[in-house]
Each structure stands twice: as structure tokens, then as C-alpha cells.
Design an enzyme around this catalytic site. Structure first.
Site, PDB file in Angstrom:
ATOM      1  CD  GLN A 278      50.460  31.946  36.658  1.00  0.00           C
ATOM      2  OE1 GLN A 278      50.890  32.505  35.643  1.00  0.00           O
ATOM      3  NE2 GLN A 278      51.204  31.741  37.738  1.00  0.00           N
ATOM      4  CD  GLU A 362      14.801  46.381  49.709  1.00  0.00           C
ATOM      5  OE1 GLU A 362      14.736  47.158  50.677  1.00  0.00           O
ATOM      6  OE2 GLU A 362      13.805  46.033  49.055  1.00  0.00           O
TER       7      GLU A 362
END
Length: 378
Positions: A278, A362
Site C-alpha cells: 500500500q 523559460e
């Protein structure tokens, strides 16, 4: 509002995924190891019509939507992040010509870039001027029928291989950003020199170099728009280019996610696949969510690009989220692979290095937050 791809967009996705897996992915590790610019891959992208996807057909583009363009960048990066950086840098290089060029400039320089005959580069960053564009030192002075450029540009993707560059320079040193102008520079311009190449952490095949202008002479007709328009043009190019970087983040995240799902299904511990535990399932759930949310933000920004001129906020949001989500995804992908994720024979090691630049170029993540906050606080 439909959250599904059109027939055109799905066709682009399928075509570029197949192209990438057949032509780019097999070379990706070699390109990285050898710090090698994949020129053959660039030529193949031109054959597939990937060099100007969302630009007008009358100039040699594909005439597709900006979402199709984002999908193509995503799928190219999925197969090879270095090639994803090369193609997005190419678009940056010619976008100023599309936005501000006259008809003669578009026919002479934009058309061959869109048709794949020219590779383009965008020359903005300098050794002491990155985020602070106003600090750039490169100058352009009119001398008769020519402009004379002097200065050094730094970290220029495609710089050593480009046929045409768009270059931001100061035409009036005393006017701040209003004294900047944008120029088209042909690779054969006298006085243009290529300096040293960089030895980067990631996207190594997307070679970056210094581009040096020493009394570099270009025709005065190569000025884009008017003197003083350069900063405005550059900011518009960067805004639009941020969607390309967001697309790279989505593609790289998807690649890391797919590799992690495959590995956790195959790797066994305590007599069962580790995907059955899990704790690891939660990590898979987290990165799956990051991939999908980044894709939604990126496609929304691309959609906005087609319907309005100012996309500064949407592009910054997409770039910020997709870049930072990709950081979380590759981090967990390496963790899910355990010790093998740290080894070069597994692609997630390369993904981890390739990802880091997405939060820097950028505009850094901090710059994106400045842009977003500026819009929110108007």
C-alpha cells in the site's frame, strides 16, 4: 467543455508517440552519454512535419491547434527529453519572426524554419543577464545599411547548429528595456562566432553554446518591428514558449510514471510484486495525479493561446505546475525503483537529471510565481 482529444489531436498523439518510440527512444541513452546533438533526429522531425505544427499553412506550417502542438512536444519528450528541448528551442527561435516579422521576413526566414529546412535558435540569455533581461549588454548600432552587433549570448540551445537566430540587443543604452530591439541573424553573418559548449547535468543532447557577436554585420532589413520593440516581442515569445516547457514536463512525467508502474509490477519482494504494497501504491497514486493535473493545466494554456493574445497568466501557471510536478514525479520514480533507480542502466536515472532544468529555463519557478501574483493582485 469537452475533456477529450479531437480526432486531429489523437492522430497527432498516436503519430508522434510511434515516431518517438521508433526514432528517438532507441538513441536517447547514447545521446545523453555522448553529449551528442542528435541532428538526424532533427531531420526526421522535419520529415514528419513537426517543425511548425500550429503555424499557418501559408507559411509552411501545419495549421493545427496549439493543443496538438503541446501534445507533440509532450510525446517527443516522452521518448527523449533532449530532443524535446531542441524542438521547443527551435519554436522559440522563429516565433519572434512569426509575431513581428513583415511578409518578406516571413517568406525568407519563417517559411524554411516551419518547413524544416532551417533550425532556429533564440538568443536572449547572457552571462550576467538571465532573469534580469534589462541587464543585457549586447548592442546593435546602425551603420549605413547594416546593423553592427557586439556581445555574447550564453546557454543558447541549438546555437551551434542553427541556420537562423533571433537576437535581442540594445539599440539605445539609455532607454532601459524600451531601448531593446529584436534582430534576425543568419548563421553566415560576418562576425558571428560560436563559442564554448556546455557540459550539462541533463538534456545533454540539447547542446548549448556561447554565441559571440564581434562586429557582426546584418542588413538593416533584419530588424523585427521597430527599434525599441524588442523587449515586448521577447516577453511575448517567452510567454508562449512556457507552454512548450510545460509540455516537456508532462511528457517526462508520463515517461517516469510508466516506467515506475512497469517496474513495480515486475519487481518482487517478500514473495509478491512490490506494487501490492500500500505504501508504494500511494506513491503511484500521487504521481498519477500529478501527471494528469499537469496535462490539464498545459492543455488549458494551449487552448487559451488559440483564442486570446495575452496568455501570460495561463502559461506561467502551466509551466510552474508542470515543472514542479515533474520534480515530484521523477523523485518518486527513482524511489520506487530503489537502488536500481540510481543506476544508469535504468531510464529513471536520466529522467531525474533531465527534469531539473524545467524549473529553471523559460523563467524559474520563482519568476512564474511573480507573474501569477502580478495578475492576481491587479
Amino acid at each position: 467543455m469537452k475533456f477529450q482529444l479531437t480526432e486531429e489531436q489523437q492522430s497527432v498523439k498516436n503519430m508522434v508517440r510511434q515516431f518517438g518510440q521508433e526514432m528517438l527512444a532507441p538513441k536517447a541513452e547514447e545521446v545523453d552519454q555522448n553529449n551528442e546533438f542528435p541532428m538526424e533526429s532533427v531531420k526526421e522531425m522535419a520529415k514528419y512535419g513537426l517543425m511548425g505544427i500550429a503555424y499557418p499553412e501559408k507559411y509552411g506550417g501545419g495549421g493545427a491547434s496549439s493543443i496538438s502542438e503541446a501534445i507533440a512536444f509532450e510525446e517527443i519528450t516522452y521518448s527523449c527529453a533532449a530532443t524535446g528541448s531542441i524542438i521547443t528551442a527551435h519554436y522559440l527561435g522563429f516565433d519572434a519572426i512569426y509575431l513581428a516579422g513583415n511578409e518578406e521576413q516571413k517568406q525568407k526566414f519563417l517559411r524554411p524554419a516551419l518547413e524544416g529546412d532551417y533550425l532556429a535558435a533564440f538568443c536572449l540569455t547572457e552571462p550576467n543577464a538571465g532573469t534580469d533581461v534589462g541587464a543585457l549588454k549586447t548592442t546593435a548600432k546602425l551603420d549605413g545599411d547594416e546593423y553592427v552587433l557586439n556581445g555574447v549570448k550564453h546557454f543558447i540551445t541549438n546555437g551551434a547548429y542553427a541556420d537562423v537566430m533571433t537576437v535581442l540587443a540594445k539599440t539605445d543604452k539609455d532607454a532601459g528595456t524600451k531601448g531593446m530591439s529584436m534582430f534576425i541573424v543568419d548563421k553566415n553573418a560576418p562576425g558571428l562566432k560560436i563559442g564554448s559548449g556546455d557540459d550539462k547535468m541533463g538534456i545533454r543532447g540539447a547542446r548549448t553554446h556561447e554565441v559571440i557577436f564581434e562586429d557582426c554585420r546584418i542588413p538593416k532589413e533584419n530588424l523585427l518591428g521597430k527599434e525599441g520593440d524588442g523587449f515586448r516581442i521577447a516577453m511575448q515569445v517567452i510567454d508562449r514558449g512556457r507552454i512548450g516547457i510545460a509540455s516537456m514536463g508532462v511528457g517526462l512525467s508520463q515517461a517516469a510514471f510508466d516506467a515506475s508502474v512497469e517496474y513495480t509490477k515486475e519487481r518482487e519482494a517478500f514473495n509478491r510484486p512490490i506494487a501490492k504494497f500500500q505504501g508504494l501504491q500511494w506513491m503511484i497514486a500521487e504521481i498519477s495525479t500529478d501527471v494528469e493535473m499537469a496535462r490539464l493545466a498545459t492543455y488549458r494554456a494551449a487552448f487559451t493561446k488559440d483564442i486570446q493574445k495575452n496568455i501570460s497568466k495561463e502559461a506561467a501557471m502551466a509551466k510552474l505546475f508542470a515543472a514542479e510536478a515533474s520534480n515530484r514525479v521523477v523523485h518518486k520514480a527513482v524511489q520506487l525503483h530503489g537502488g536500481y533507480g540510481y543506476m544508469k542502466e535504468y531510464p529513471v536515472e536520466r529522467f531525474y537529471r533531465d527534469q531539473r532544468i524545467l524549473e529553471i529555463f523559460e523563467g524559474t519557478s520563482q519568476v512564474q510565481k511573480m507573474v501569477i501574483a502580478g495578475h492576481a493582485l491587479k
